[in-house]
Scaffold this active site. Structure first.
Site, short mmCIF file in Angstrom:
data_model
loop_
_atom_site.label_atom_id
_atom_site.label_comp_id
_atom_site.label_asym_id
_atom_site.label_seq_id
_atom_site.Cartn_x
_atom_site.Cartn_y
_atom_site.Cartn_z
CG HIS A 47 -80.51 18.02 2.56
ND1 HIS A 47 -81.46 18.18 3.55
CD2 HIS A 47 -81.04 17.06 1.86
CE1 HIS A 47 -82.14 17.16 3.66
NE2 HIS A 47 -81.96 16.47 2.54
CD GLU A 49 -79.51 23.79 4.29
OE1 GLU A 49 -80.81 23.93 4.71
OE2 GLU A 49 -79.38 22.60 3.45
CB SER A 165 -102.13 22.08 -32.91
OG SER A 165 -101.12 20.64 -32.77
#
Length: 366
Positions: A47, A49, A165
């Protein structure tokens, strides 16, 4: 220096690459100097941290950490970040927001405070919530966050009467769309879009003419009547394609699509079309936290009719197409009275060269 702003910029690097986990950034500060920085790694890895603390090395004792989300306090695929922060000797933790995950939701903050660490909440909190809007919806409802994106002319057309398009919007807007794709877990389109445009539906680098991104979002093709051709370009692109049918698949049909690497999913509704509500539930069960819907008008209109759209991004090009039979951006049933029209809130404006972008969140009734 605004260290929370730096943490948010780091978190953005993880968007679309770490689902179903949140995209988090963290900065370790010692004597007013950033000594460690990090952001969430892919699922099963470290993670934000933990990455930042590792980068800080032996400078963590008595330092401060800024993180865009409350540190986790439970064992998942990795140990709890709160315990790692305590062990590192951190004295202050600044959190942009608490984690809405019921397994955390204030418990991480409480654990830090019990260890004698000062905590602060709310710095750039709205920016942190916007950054992780998909995670917030997913972790609280089990459903993905749905963004309807389309490019249209000033008169609301997405193609000419002949179906052409390419291109309504310019290079800058298309580059932005590739960034949206890169940060999304899935791209959804209707089979009519595939038949008309034969799109790639991939995230590509540069201005849309460059290379292919490292990780491709899941391509979800909604095909009520089973008209998807085996020769469609999306079936040859890197990544996975999920073809969602509104009728039972024939055995030979399933075998043919399996041979080209596509997965079939049968989700018929009472009207003989794809049950879009069930589709979003299934995608949520697969860990898909965000869906970018790119057309066409029938699919986007149906999602609006069912109240399944969370956010709208409309790129408006300064051109007039005209024609009663030209395709429009949003079809479906619509509403009978103006008072029942869907409203956008927290509306923002942007510019991509000559094109104007309007984005906002669909106001929920009641």
């Amino acid at each position: 220096m605004d260290y929370m702003e730096l943490a948010l910029s780091l978190a953005r690097l993880a968007l679309g690459q770490v689902s179903p986990n949140p995209a988090v950034g963290a900065v370790v500060v010692k004597n007013n100097i950033a000594v460690g920085q990090g952001y969430t790694q892919p699922p099963g890895s470290r993670h934000a941290e933990v990455v930042a603390l590792e980068k800080a090395g032996g400078k963590t004792q008595g330092s401060t950490i800024y993180t865009t989300l409350e540190p986790c306090c439970h064992y998942g695929q990795t140990p709890p970040c709160a315990q790692v922060i305590i062990a590192a000797g951190i004295s202050e933790v600044h959190m942009a927001m608490l984690d809405p995950n019921p397994l955390v939701s204030g418990r991480g903050k409480d654990e830090l405070e019990r260890a004698g660490i000062k905590t602060f909440i709310g710095e750039r909190g709205q920016e942190a919530k916007d950054l992780n809007e998909a995670y917030i919806k997913f972790i609280t409802t089990g459903r993905p966050f749905v963004t309807a994106k389309y490019a249209m002319s000033l008169d609301g057309k997405i193609a000419t009467r002949s179906g052409d398009s390419k291109w309504i919007s310019g290079d800058e807007a298309r580059h932005y769309v590739h960034n949206l794709r890169y940060t999304s877990d899935a791209i959804m389109a209707g089979v009519n879009t595939v038949l008309a445009d034969d799109p790639h539906l991939t995230a590509r680098c540069g201005s849309g003419r460059g290379g292919t991104a490292r990780r491709q979002p899941l391509r979800v093709i909604v095909d009520g009547k089973g008209r998807m051709p085996l020769t469609a370009r999306v079936l040859r692109e890197p990544g996975k394609t999920l073809l969602v049918l509104g009728r039972p698949a024939k055995p030979e049909e399933a075998a043919a699509f399996a041979q080209v690497g596509a997965e079939l999913l049968e989700l018929s509704s009472a009207e003989g079309q794809v049950d879009l509500e069930r589709l979003l539930k299934v995608l949520g069960e697969r860990g898909i936290t965000s869906v970018l819907v790119e057309g066409g008008g029938i699919l986007i209109g149906s999602l609006f009719d069912w109240g399944l759209v969370d956010k709208v991004i409309a790129v408006i090009a300064p051109i007039i197409i005209g024609g009663q039979k030209a395709k429009i951006a949003v079809s479906g049933k619509g509403v009978d009275r103006m008072v029942d029209s869907l409203k956008l809130e927290r509306v923002s404006l942007g510019r991509f060269g000559p094109d104007l972008m309007i984005s906002g969140y669909v106001a929920k009734k009641g």
